[in-house]
Design an enzyme around this catalytic site. Structure first.
Site, short mmCIF file in Angstrom:
data_model
loop_
_atom_site.label_atom_id
_atom_site.label_comp_id
_atom_site.label_asym_id
_atom_site.label_seq_id
_atom_site.Cartn_x
_atom_site.Cartn_y
_atom_site.Cartn_z
N ASP A 10 42.20 42.51 49.41
CA ASP A 10 42.95 41.72 50.41
C ASP A 10 44.44 42.09 50.33
OD1 ASP A 10 43.34 40.59 47.90
OD2 ASP A 10 43.39 38.52 48.64
N ASP A 15 47.02 44.74 45.31
CA ASP A 15 45.83 45.44 45.83
C ASP A 15 46.21 46.85 46.28
OD1 ASP A 15 43.65 43.01 46.56
OD2 ASP A 15 45.74 42.41 46.71
N ASN A 40 44.96 37.04 50.46
CA ASN A 40 46.41 36.99 50.40
C ASN A 40 47.03 36.69 51.77
OD1 ASN A 40 46.86 37.45 47.63
ND2 ASN A 40 46.52 39.65 47.90
N THR A 124 39.17 42.97 44.12
CA THR A 124 40.50 42.52 43.71
C THR A 124 40.95 41.38 44.62
OG1 THR A 124 41.57 44.21 45.09
CG2 THR A 124 41.09 44.80 42.80
N PHE A 165 44.15 32.51 41.59
CA PHE A 165 44.07 32.54 43.05
C PHE A 165 42.74 33.07 43.58
CE2 PHE A 165 44.60 34.81 47.08
CZ PHE A 165 45.09 33.79 47.90
N ASN A 166 42.32 34.26 43.16
CA ASN A 166 41.12 34.87 43.74
C ASN A 166 39.89 33.99 43.57
OD1 ASN A 166 42.44 37.13 44.68
ND2 ASN A 166 41.86 38.42 42.94
N HIS A 237 48.46 42.67 38.56
CA HIS A 237 47.13 42.09 38.37
C HIS A 237 46.00 43.05 38.76
CE1 HIS A 237 49.04 38.21 37.68
NE2 HIS A 237 49.70 38.33 38.82
N ASP A 238 45.93 43.38 40.04
CA ASP A 238 44.78 44.13 40.55
C ASP A 238 44.64 45.53 39.97
OD1 ASP A 238 44.14 41.93 42.08
OD2 ASP A 238 45.15 42.66 43.88
#
Length: 318
Positions: A10, A15, A40, A124, A165-166, A237-238
């Site tokens: 996203d 990402d 996102n 992700t 979040f995810n 993160h991703d």
């Protein structure tokens, strides 16, 4: 042979960087396709962002649009961190590509069925597309090698005190995936917050070639939210979900049984791990807990340099 993967995303600043990291290693990762899911930002925006990133580096990889909303309820977006476009910062040219006509589930199904090798999924983003796939076509689970995902966190959350979040966006989907029986590698906040890039490193990227500069501009914007929250450094993160596929030796991990809370008033979206040794509940997830940050950042810089050179501007040249 390179590992065949599907990236479910996203974009989203991190990402986009994860996609670039994968593209820089065609000898190790064979990107069979990219799918998008509302997260996102709304689906149309993040799909356009994915296509813009691919266009920027001339990577003609098929992209399929997936779910616009979670399995239950309305979409919660990450606009506060990612901006109105979902990927604010650099002024990217319009995409040269368009998404395929197939929806994400049918697209993934076709790739998995046609592949001689098992496919690794790299989500992700919220896990809506993956949950829809394995619920509608449970037989494909045997054709999926593993799921290397970014999501969750054992120690804390970032949307709430307990939820990342995810997972928070679609906890019902996440629970389906974690309880699917497919081997999972979880890059949660426990490790991704340690995979931080610092301000001087971001500025170094902006002295390099076109892809590195663009990533530096992405991180300039993305770091604004982190600074508001009091973070030193910007968590990547991703990219951890891709980096583990390339160099698992950079990470420390523990094999645990993990599921997702869907009902708790204070804990909805929490990834809950059980460290007890229960014969009837074997570990289903390799949870990443630590990372060699310096080696991780070197991998990122080296990968972006590869892409810079592919576009005809080696690192260090303007």
């Amino acid at each position: 042979m390179p590992t065949p993967i599907i990236i479910d995303c996203d974009p989203g600043h991190d990402d986009a960087i994860a996609i670039l990291l994968a593209l820089a290693h065609p000898g190790e990762l064979d990107i069979r396709g990219i799918t998008t899911v509302g997260g996102n930002q709304i689906l149309d925006k993040i799909t356009d962002n994915a296509l813009k990133i691919l266009s920027f580096v001339n990577a003609d990889i098929p992209v399929a649009k997936g779910a616009a909303a979670p399995l239950l309820g309305k979409l919660v977006t990450g606009e506060e961190a990612h901006g109105e476009s979902g990927m604010d910062g650099p002024a990217l040219p319009a995409s040269k590509f368009k998404p395929v006509e197939q929806g994400a589930v049918e697209f993934m199904l076709e790739i998995i069925r046609a592949s001689e090798e098992k496919i690794t999924l790299v989500p992700t983003a919220p896990l809506t597309n993956i949950a829809l796939l394995i619920t509608a076509y449970p037989e494909v689970k045997e054709r999926i090698e593993k799921i290397s995902l970014m999501g969750g966190g054992l120690a804390y959350g970032n949307v709430t005190r307990t939820a990342e979040f995810n997972i928070y966006v679609d906890p019902e989907a996440a629970r389906i995936v974690f309880e699917s029986g497919i081997p999972i590698v979880m890059s949660g906040l426990d490790v991704t917050d340690k995979a931080a890039i610092f301000e001087e490193e971001i500025q170094e990227l902006k002295t390099r070639g076109p892809v590195s500069v663009m990533v530096g501009e992405l991180l300039d914007f993305y770091s604004i939210y982190g600074k508001k929250m009091g973070f030193v450094g910007n968590a990547l993160h991703d990219p951890c979900a891709i980096a583990w596929l390339l160099h698992p030796e950079l990470f420390e991990s523990e094999h645990l049984y993990v599921t997702v809370e869907t009902e708790g008033k204070l804990t909805r979206g929490m990834t809950v791990a059980d460290r007890r040794k229960k014969p009837d509940q074997p570990a289903n997830t390799e949870v990443l807990l630590g990372v060699d940050r310096e080696a991780f950042i070197k991998l990122l810089f080296d990968s972006l340099e590869r892409l810079d050179r592919q576009l005809g501007s080696p690192a260090g040249e303007s």
